[in-house]
Write a protein that holds these residues in place. Structure first.
Motif, PDB file in Angstrom:
ATOM      1  N   ASN A   1      -8.639  -2.419  14.683  1.00  0.00           N
ATOM      2  CA  ASN A   1      -7.436  -2.199  13.882  1.00  0.00           C
ATOM      3  C   ASN A   1      -7.507  -2.850  12.506  1.00  0.00           C
ATOM      4  OD1 ASN A   1      -6.017  -0.734  15.925  1.00  0.00           O
ATOM      5  ND2 ASN A   1      -5.673  -2.674  16.986  1.00  0.00           N
ATOM      6  N   SER A   2      -8.671  -3.348  12.132  1.00  0.00           N
ATOM      7  CA  SER A   2      -8.779  -4.013  10.838  1.00  0.00           C
ATOM      8  C   SER A   2     -10.067  -3.613  10.135  1.00  0.00           C
ATOM      9  CB  SER A   2      -8.736  -5.542  11.000  1.00  0.00           C
ATOM     10  OG  SER A   2      -9.885  -6.002  11.692  1.00  0.00           O
ATOM     11  N   LEU A   3     -10.044  -3.780   8.819  1.00  0.00           N
ATOM     12  CA  LEU A   3     -11.187  -3.387   7.994  1.00  0.00           C
ATOM     13  C   LEU A   3     -11.293  -4.365   6.839  1.00  0.00           C
ATOM     14  CD1 LEU A   3     -13.106  -0.886   8.182  1.00  0.00           C
ATOM     15  CD2 LEU A   3     -11.675   0.161   6.419  1.00  0.00           C
TER      16      LEU A   3
ATOM     17  N   ASN B   1     -11.978   4.270  -6.131  1.00  0.00           N
ATOM     18  CA  ASN B   1     -12.559   4.416  -4.800  1.00  0.00           C
ATOM     19  C   ASN B   1     -11.997   3.382  -3.833  1.00  0.00           C
ATOM     20  OD1 ASN B   1     -14.218   6.572  -5.581  1.00  0.00           O
ATOM     21  ND2 ASN B   1     -15.842   5.184  -6.267  1.00  0.00           N
ATOM     22  N   VAL B   2     -11.791   2.172  -4.326  1.00  0.00           N
ATOM     23  CA  VAL B   2     -11.211   1.121  -3.476  1.00  0.00           C
ATOM     24  C   VAL B   2      -9.788   1.493  -3.078  1.00  0.00           C
ATOM     25  CG1 VAL B   2     -10.824  -1.349  -3.247  1.00  0.00           C
ATOM     26  CG2 VAL B   2     -12.569  -0.526  -4.804  1.00  0.00           C
ATOM     27  N   LEU B   3      -9.022   1.999  -4.044  1.00  0.00           N
ATOM     28  CA  LEU B   3      -7.628   2.365  -3.771  1.00  0.00           C
ATOM     29  C   LEU B   3      -7.539   3.490  -2.753  1.00  0.00           C
ATOM     30  CD1 LEU B   3      -6.264   2.291  -7.439  1.00  0.00           C
ATOM     31  CD2 LEU B   3      -6.220   0.454  -5.731  1.00  0.00           C
ATOM     32  N   VAL B   4      -8.417   4.477  -2.891  1.00  0.00           N
ATOM     33  CA  VAL B   4      -8.403   5.599  -1.944  1.00  0.00           C
ATOM     34  C   VAL B   4      -8.823   5.127  -0.557  1.00  0.00           C
ATOM     35  CG1 VAL B   4      -9.462   7.819  -1.355  1.00  0.00           C
ATOM     36  CG2 VAL B   4      -8.784   7.353  -3.709  1.00  0.00           C
ATOM     37  N   LEU B   5      -9.866   4.312  -0.493  1.00  0.00           N
ATOM     38  CA  LEU B   5     -10.311   3.804   0.805  1.00  0.00           C
ATOM     39  C   LEU B   5      -9.208   3.003   1.481  1.00  0.00           C
ATOM     40  CD1 LEU B   5     -12.748   3.553   2.735  1.00  0.00           C
ATOM     41  CD2 LEU B   5     -13.339   1.442   1.547  1.00  0.00           C
ATOM     42  N   GLU B   6      -8.543   2.135   0.715  1.00  0.00           N
ATOM     43  CA  GLU B   6      -7.424   1.367   1.270  1.00  0.00           C
ATOM     44  C   GLU B   6      -6.337   2.301   1.790  1.00  0.00           C
ATOM     45  OE1 GLU B   6      -6.476  -2.799  -0.668  1.00  0.00           O
ATOM     46  OE2 GLU B   6      -6.654  -1.269  -2.232  1.00  0.00           O
TER      47      GLU B   6
ATOM     48  N   ARG C   1      -6.502   5.486   2.710  1.00  0.00           N
ATOM     49  CA  ARG C   1      -6.923   6.254   3.891  1.00  0.00           C
ATOM     50  C   ARG C   1      -6.909   5.366   5.133  1.00  0.00           C
ATOM     51  NH1 ARG C   1      -6.889  11.683   2.833  1.00  0.00           N
ATOM     52  NH2 ARG C   1      -8.572  12.119   4.306  1.00  0.00           N
ATOM     53  N   ALA C   2      -7.266   4.109   4.981  1.00  0.00           N
ATOM     54  CA  ALA C   2      -7.233   3.189   6.125  1.00  0.00           C
ATOM     55  C   ALA C   2      -5.798   2.879   6.538  1.00  0.00           C
ATOM     56  CB  ALA C   2      -7.978   1.905   5.776  1.00  0.00           C
ATOM     57  N   HIS C   3      -4.921   2.629   5.557  1.00  0.00           N
ATOM     58  CA  HIS C   3      -3.523   2.340   5.877  1.00  0.00           C
ATOM     59  C   HIS C   3      -2.847   3.523   6.568  1.00  0.00           C
ATOM     60  CE1 HIS C   3      -3.345  -1.002   2.598  1.00  0.00           C
ATOM     61  NE2 HIS C   3      -3.569  -1.514   3.787  1.00  0.00           N
ATOM     62  N   GLN C   4      -3.236   4.736   6.163  1.00  0.00           N
ATOM     63  CA  GLN C   4      -2.651   5.912   6.808  1.00  0.00           C
ATOM     64  C   GLN C   4      -3.025   5.986   8.287  1.00  0.00           C
ATOM     65  OE1 GLN C   4      -4.141   8.788   3.783  1.00  0.00           O
ATOM     66  NE2 GLN C   4      -2.044   9.560   3.761  1.00  0.00           N
ATOM     67  N   ARG C   5      -4.110   5.323   8.653  1.00  0.00           N
ATOM     68  CA  ARG C   5      -4.515   5.258  10.072  1.00  0.00           C
ATOM     69  C   ARG C   5      -4.040   3.968  10.731  1.00  0.00           C
ATOM     70  NH1 ARG C   5      -8.329   8.470   7.185  1.00  0.00           N
ATOM     71  NH2 ARG C   5      -8.287  10.513   8.196  1.00  0.00           N
ATOM     72  N   ARG C   6      -3.085   3.280  10.059  1.00  0.00           N
ATOM     73  CA  ARG C   6      -2.494   2.044  10.576  1.00  0.00           C
ATOM     74  C   ARG C   6      -3.527   0.931  10.780  1.00  0.00           C
ATOM     75  NH1 ARG C   6       2.718   3.078  11.823  1.00  0.00           N
ATOM     76  NH2 ARG C   6       3.313   5.246  12.224  1.00  0.00           N
ATOM     77  N   LEU C   7      -4.514   0.919   9.895  1.00  0.00           N
ATOM     78  CA  LEU C   7      -5.496  -0.150   9.917  1.00  0.00           C
ATOM     79  C   LEU C   7      -5.066  -1.264   8.974  1.00  0.00           C
ATOM     80  CD1 LEU C   7      -8.784   1.964   9.723  1.00  0.00           C
ATOM     81  CD2 LEU C   7      -7.825   0.881  11.757  1.00  0.00           C
ATOM     82  N   ASP C   8      -5.338  -2.481   9.356  1.00  0.00           N
ATOM     83  CA  ASP C   8      -5.072  -3.646   8.511  1.00  0.00           C
ATOM     84  C   ASP C   8      -6.274  -3.832   7.585  1.00  0.00           C
ATOM     85  OD1 ASP C   8      -4.127  -6.055   7.438  1.00  0.00           O
ATOM     86  OD2 ASP C   8      -5.172  -7.207   8.986  1.00  0.00           O
ATOM     87  N   VAL C   9      -6.065  -3.679   6.278  1.00  0.00           N
ATOM     88  CA  VAL C   9      -7.166  -3.770   5.320  1.00  0.00           C
ATOM     89  C   VAL C   9      -7.134  -5.121   4.618  1.00  0.00           C
ATOM     90  CG1 VAL C   9      -8.239  -2.758   3.280  1.00  0.00           C
ATOM     91  CG2 VAL C   9      -7.090  -1.284   4.941  1.00  0.00           C
ATOM     92  N   GLN C  10      -8.236  -5.838   4.708  1.00  0.00           N
ATOM     93  CA  GLN C  10      -8.412  -7.075   3.968  1.00  0.00           C
ATOM     94  C   GLN C  10      -9.371  -6.773   2.814  1.00  0.00           C
ATOM     95  OE1 GLN C  10      -9.626 -10.243   6.682  1.00  0.00           O
ATOM     96  NE2 GLN C  10      -8.629  -9.140   8.358  1.00  0.00           N
ATOM     97  N   ARG C  11      -8.832  -6.743   1.598  1.00  0.00           N
ATOM     98  CA  ARG C  11      -9.650  -6.389   0.427  1.00  0.00           C
ATOM     99  C   ARG C  11      -9.996  -7.642  -0.366  1.00  0.00           C
ATOM    100  NH1 ARG C  11      -7.596  -2.664  -4.691  1.00  0.00           N
ATOM    101  NH2 ARG C  11      -8.931  -3.671  -6.253  1.00  0.00           N
TER     102      ARG C  11
END
Length: 242
Positions: free
Chosen positions: A4-6, A24-29, A31-41
């Motif tokens: 659940n995290s990236l 690219n970073v914004l899009v990746l973040e 797309r991950a948030h749309q899958r309910r993933l916790d993104v640590q950038r």
């Protein structure tokens, strides 16, 4: 890593971030948030150490001198190579792509050692600069729709035996070798000349990186209407006769 995290690392935004590649970073973040993933950038500047605990590392393009400085510091640091050895995914654009190879030509006209993470060598083209929209078919192994992007480079990148072309161009120059190849990849490391930013035009690339990092075969679907409208517009533009 939790399912659940990236952990996403944006490498040297102070040196390598031309033509909106930070998108690219914004899009990746997104797309991950749309899958309910916790993104640590983590945005890592060139005076900071590269962490080895990231899941996905993104590198953008840059001018010739910043590219040389970035290569020198990445070689000295060693963190990105260690991260790849640990299984991390890397996606690079233009100057970043060249840095990941064995060598490229720097701003002093000299051969500059790369990181050796992709089996490619980049030289400086003698003809016209590669500039304009590109449409290409991504390697079928990756299962992605056609690639659309914008290229602006003088470099010519030659692939070695362990690197596969990321795509084959329908329109545009790609690697500049005249063989129709664009970019390169191996199991975990990807390089392309495409700006745009490339993931805004091709969000399925972001999805691919997420799947590889999570080691899953599929992600929940998301609303792609905005992305598809942009893709259709750019593909139509690239397909028009010059």
């Amino acid at each position: 890593m939790s399912q659940n995290s990236l952990r996403v690392v944006w490498v040297y935004p102070d040196l390598l971030s031309t033509y909106g590649d930070q998108g690219n970073v914004l899009v990746l973040e997104r797309r991950a948030h749309q899958r309910r993933l916790d993104v640590q950038r983590l945005d890592v500047r060139s005076d900071q150490q590269i962490p080895t605990s990231g899941d996905i590392y993104l590198i953008g393009g840059g001018e010739d001198r910043p590219q040389r400085l970035a290569a020198e510091r990445l070689r000295r640091d060693g963190g990105l190579n260690r991260a790849v050895a640990n299984g991390a995914i890397v996606f690079s654009v233009c100057a970043g792509y060249q840095i990941l190879g064995h060598e490229f030509i720097n701003d002093l006209g000299q051969r500059e050692q790369g990181l050796g993470l992709l089996d490619v060598i980049s030289t400086r083209g003698e003809g016209e600069r590669c500039v304009g929209d590109v449409l290409a078919d991504i390697d079928p192994q990756l299962g992605l729709p056609p690639l659309t992007g914008f290229e602006n480079h003088q470099g010519v990148t030659h692939l070695g035996p362990t690197a596969r072309p990321f795509a084959r161009v329908r329109f545009g120059k790609g690697n500049g070798t005249g063989d129709g190849t664009e970019g390169a990849f191996n199991e975990t490391v990807f390089g392309t000349y495409m700006h745009g930013p490339v993931m805004a035009r091709n969000p399925h690339i972001a999805d691919l990186l997420i799947k590889l990092a999570l080691d899953v075969n599929a992600l929940p679907p998301v609303d792609d209407r905005w992305y598809e409208a942009l893709r259709d517009e750019r593909i139509a533009a690239a397909s028009q006769p010059a």
